[in-house]
Enzyme design. Structure first.
Site, short mmCIF file in Angstrom:
data_model
loop_
_atom_site.label_atom_id
_atom_site.label_comp_id
_atom_site.label_asym_id
_atom_site.label_seq_id
_atom_site.Cartn_x
_atom_site.Cartn_y
_atom_site.Cartn_z
N SER A 113 13.40 98.59 24.42
CA SER A 113 13.34 99.40 25.63
C SER A 113 12.98 100.86 25.34
O SER A 113 11.90 101.14 24.83
CB SER A 113 14.66 99.30 26.40
OG SER A 113 14.58 99.95 27.64
N HIS A 114 13.88 101.77 25.62
CA HIS A 114 13.61 103.20 25.51
C HIS A 114 13.91 103.75 24.13
O HIS A 114 13.77 104.95 23.90
CB HIS A 114 14.46 103.95 26.54
CG HIS A 114 15.93 103.65 26.43
ND1 HIS A 114 16.45 102.43 26.77
CD2 HIS A 114 16.97 104.40 25.97
CE1 HIS A 114 17.76 102.44 26.55
NE2 HIS A 114 18.10 103.62 26.06
N LYS A 126 15.37 89.96 23.53
CA LYS A 126 16.19 89.65 24.70
C LYS A 126 15.72 88.33 25.29
O LYS A 126 14.52 88.08 25.37
CB LYS A 126 16.07 90.77 25.74
CG LYS A 126 16.92 90.53 26.99
CD LYS A 126 16.90 91.74 27.92
CE LYS A 126 15.59 91.88 28.65
NZ LYS A 126 15.69 92.84 29.77
N ASP A 277 9.27 103.96 30.56
CA ASP A 277 9.81 103.88 29.20
C ASP A 277 9.08 102.86 28.35
O ASP A 277 8.02 102.36 28.72
CB ASP A 277 11.30 103.58 29.26
CG ASP A 277 11.59 102.15 29.70
OD1 ASP A 277 10.80 101.62 30.49
OD2 ASP A 277 12.59 101.57 29.24
N ASP A 279 9.44 99.66 27.52
CA ASP A 279 9.08 98.32 28.02
C ASP A 279 8.77 98.29 29.50
O ASP A 279 8.62 97.23 30.09
CB ASP A 279 10.18 97.32 27.69
CG ASP A 279 11.49 97.60 28.40
OD1 ASP A 279 11.75 98.77 28.71
OD2 ASP A 279 12.27 96.66 28.63
N ASP A 281 10.53 99.22 32.24
CA ASP A 281 11.50 98.89 33.27
C ASP A 281 12.23 100.10 33.83
O ASP A 281 13.00 99.98 34.78
CB ASP A 281 12.49 97.82 32.78
CG ASP A 281 13.37 98.29 31.63
OD1 ASP A 281 13.17 99.42 31.14
OD2 ASP A 281 14.26 97.51 31.22
N ARG A 282 12.01 101.28 33.26
CA ARG A 282 12.67 102.48 33.77
C ARG A 282 11.67 103.43 34.37
O ARG A 282 10.46 103.35 34.12
CB ARG A 282 13.43 103.18 32.64
CG ARG A 282 14.49 102.30 32.00
CD ARG A 282 15.33 103.06 30.99
NE ARG A 282 16.27 102.17 30.34
CZ ARG A 282 17.49 102.51 29.94
NH1 ARG A 282 17.93 103.74 30.16
NH2 ARG A 282 18.28 101.64 29.35
N THR A 344 27.64 98.19 34.22
CA THR A 344 26.31 98.53 33.71
C THR A 344 25.69 97.29 33.06
O THR A 344 26.34 96.55 32.35
CB THR A 344 26.40 99.68 32.70
OG1 THR A 344 26.87 100.85 33.38
CG2 THR A 344 25.07 99.97 32.06
N GLU A 363 20.40 101.69 38.70
CA GLU A 363 21.32 102.25 37.73
C GLU A 363 20.96 103.70 37.48
O GLU A 363 19.78 104.08 37.55
CB GLU A 363 21.25 101.48 36.40
CG GLU A 363 21.71 100.05 36.51
CD GLU A 363 21.72 99.34 35.16
OE1 GLU A 363 22.54 98.43 34.98
OE2 GLU A 363 20.90 99.70 34.29
N SER A 365 20.68 105.13 34.84
CA SER A 365 19.90 105.23 33.62
C SER A 365 18.42 105.01 33.89
O SER A 365 17.72 104.40 33.09
CB SER A 365 20.42 104.25 32.57
OG SER A 365 20.45 102.93 33.09
N LYS A 376 14.79 95.54 36.05
CA LYS A 376 14.37 96.87 36.45
C LYS A 376 12.85 96.91 36.46
O LYS A 376 12.20 96.17 35.72
CB LYS A 376 14.90 97.92 35.47
CG LYS A 376 16.41 97.97 35.37
CD LYS A 376 16.88 99.10 34.49
CE LYS A 376 16.66 98.86 33.01
NZ LYS A 376 17.60 97.88 32.45
N ARG A 496 28.86 108.22 26.83
CA ARG A 496 28.26 108.72 28.06
C ARG A 496 29.37 109.24 28.97
O ARG A 496 30.35 108.54 29.24
CB ARG A 496 27.46 107.64 28.76
CG ARG A 496 26.33 107.06 27.92
CD ARG A 496 25.25 106.45 28.80
NE ARG A 496 24.39 105.51 28.10
CZ ARG A 496 23.37 105.84 27.33
NH1 ARG A 496 23.09 107.12 27.13
NH2 ARG A 496 22.63 104.92 26.75
#
Length: 543
Positions: A113-114, A126, A277, A279, A281-282, A344, A363, A365, A376, A496
């Site tokens: 991801s990120h 995943k 990001d 992949d 999804d953000r 989350t 989310e 994030s 996402k 966090r």
């Protein structure tokens, strides 16, 4: 087909986190490390023989090597067909789209991801189930349990396939179809949004900028924004995916997406900016000299959903992760629809979406999406915003400030303390768990604690329970602070801290966020003893 059984030994560190198994590339390169996890995954599934598997990743270093390994193992284990993205590329939302469209048994997404990429960066694996969403805890725990006892894996001896050429070939008894990574996803987007209206809007004076951060969204954004919607060539920055993301950190926030931030807060800034990001999804949404928090973005999309063709009949409900601000809840209340608060992790939204209890999910994030897939979706959020802007024809800042005047403003910020010693981070959380039973009614300056708990979630669809999902301290005026440890890092622990305060008075809705939350931030640091236990005077990232 020559199936080969290879002896191996278990690794003790293959428990999937919030979004799969993420480790340093060097860990995945250990002998049989990836193979062990993939075989444990296959051993944990039932009924896939002859079925279709979707496979792709974000193009980071080790992606192509891993795909060849997975393909040979999928053939040896009895899959009938694999759909793999051209060049090994599939964004996470596109993978979910393809799983759903072709009714695949499931999919393997190779991404961290990120997280940073490259030979010294991170890699991840995943598994997504047949609805297109991340595997639930029961599946990931079964994978982990199997990984602790595995003694062999299956593969075949075969030449590596050409991942860059579209078309179908065979690998043992299994068909492998290399598919265009963009086509199916772009078709889905065109069914949801008014592309004609957006295209007309982009022909005017409205200027946009999309930073793909040398990550997977580049080909998707270029194809849709520039070629289909007619945005000028060059609208997409850093659009060529690179194995090391150009040396950057592909996390779309105000710190790491600095190229875009400099443009959007500079002289002559475009009207709209966005970043995605690693992949895809953000998303981060910006206006001219204006940052839209992910929490506000979800609320604005929910409040304006009926302006968009795919959601013109209204929403079944809205869901958010627990640390995400309560802004979307206020929209849901006014619309007369349900709002849900989940732990989350996108997997917790899957049951709500499948049961038609929620339509939009988000989310804090920088993740937002809807029932169109089960992940996402960064570019989807960008197109949703563009559709709203094309209809309302107002600047981003005006739309958000108008939203605050209607619903009130939830001042909100997240402070990340990255790379904290895991033992100290766990001590911090355990100490918090020890004190929360005694906090109710306790005053902290102008704030009085109304409740304090360790968030537990009971799924309204299947009744499953998730415990210890983050420590919440809520105050009498509706403010809250939340503490949790992230499950997406690979080095140390990430603590966090989330801070939120509600402001209904429009005259007080334009303060600096950190100033507005200053007293609560100080309370949070004191209650959790963050400087003492972490040795950090300030967070690594503030969003």
């Amino acid at each position: 087909m020559n199936v080969k059984t290879v002896s191996t030994q278990p690794y003790d560190d293959q428990r999937p986190g919030t979004s799969g198994l993420r480790k340093r590339v060097s860990i995945f390169q250990k002998p049989n490390y990836l193979e062990n996890f993939i075989q444990s995954l296959f051993d944990s599934l039932e009924g896939f023989r002859g079925q279709t598997l979707v496979l792709g990743g974000d193009g980071r270093y080790y992606n192509r090597t891993a795909i060849q390994i997975v393909l040979k193992m999928a053939a040896a284990n009895g899959f009938g067909r694999v759909l793999v993205g051209q060049g090994g590329i599939l964004s996470t939302p596109a993978a979910s789209c393809i799983i759903r469209k072709y009714r695949a048994f499931g999919g393997i997404i190779l991404s961290a991801s990120h997280n940073p990429g490259g030979p010294d960066g991170d890699f991840g694996v995943k598994y997504n189930i047949g609805n297109g969403g991340p595997a639930p805890a029961a599946v990931t725990e079964a994978i982990y349990a199997r990984s602790q006892e595995i003694l062999e894996y299956k593969t075949i001896e075969a030449v590596e396939l050409d991942l860059d050429r579209l078309g179908t070939s065979t690998l043992g008894n299994m068909a492998v179809e290399v598919v265009d990574s963009v086509v199916d996803y772009a078709e889905l987007m065109s069914s949801l949004f008014d592309f004609d209206r957006i295209r007309d809007y982009l022909r005017g004076d409205f200027r946009i900028c999309m930073d793909s951060m040398h990550a997977v969204t580049g080909p998707y954004a270029t194809a849709i924004l520039e070629r289909q919607l007619g945005a000028p060539v060059g609208t997409v920055l850093n659009g060529l995916p690179r194995e090391d993301f150009g040396g950057g950190h592909p996390d779309p926030n105000l710190v790491y997406a600095h190229d875009l931030v400099d443009i959007m807060f500079g002289d002559g800034a475009p009207d709209f900016g966005a970043a995605s990001d690693g992949d895809g999804d953000r998303n981060m949404i910006l206006g001219n000299n204006f940052f839209v928090t992910p929490s506000d973005s979800l609320a604005v999309l929910a409040a304006n959903a009926t302006l968009v063709p795919g959601y013109q009949d209204g929403l079944a409900g809205v869901a958010r992760s627990m640390p995400t601000s309560q802004a979307a809840d206020r929209v849901a209340a006014k619309l007369g629809i349900h709002s849900y608060e989940t732990p989350t992790g996108w997997k917790f939204f899957g049951n709500l979406l499948d049961a038609n209890k929620a339509t939009l999910c988000g989310e804090e994030s920088f993740g937002t999406s809807s029932s169109h897939i089960r992940e996402k979706d960064g570019l989807w959020a960008v197109l949703f915003w563009l559709n709203i802007l094309a209809v309302k024809q107002q600047p981003v800042a005006d739309i958000v400030r108008g939203h605050w005047r209607t619903y009130g403003r939830n001042y909100y910020s997240r402070h990340d303390y990255e790379g904290v010693d895991k033992a100290l981070a766990n001590v911090l959380m355990e100490q918090l768990r020890a004190v929360i039973p005694n906090l109710e009614g306790k005053p902290f300056g102008n704030y009085t604690v109304k409740y304090a708990d360790d968030f537990s979630y009971t799924d309204p669809v299947d009744g499953s329970v998730a415990q210890k999902q983050g420590i919440r301290i809520g105050f009498a005026d509706g403010s809250r602070i939340v503490f949790r440890l992230s499950g997406t890092g690979t080095q140390g622990a990430t603590l966090r801290l989330y801070v939120e305060s509600y402001e209904p008075d429009s005259a007080r809705q334009n303060r600096d966020t950190q100033d507005a939350l200053g007293d609560l931030i100080a309370i949070a640091k004191d209650v959790a003893q963050i400087p003492t236990l972490t040795g950090r005077d300030r967070p690594t990232v503030i969003t």
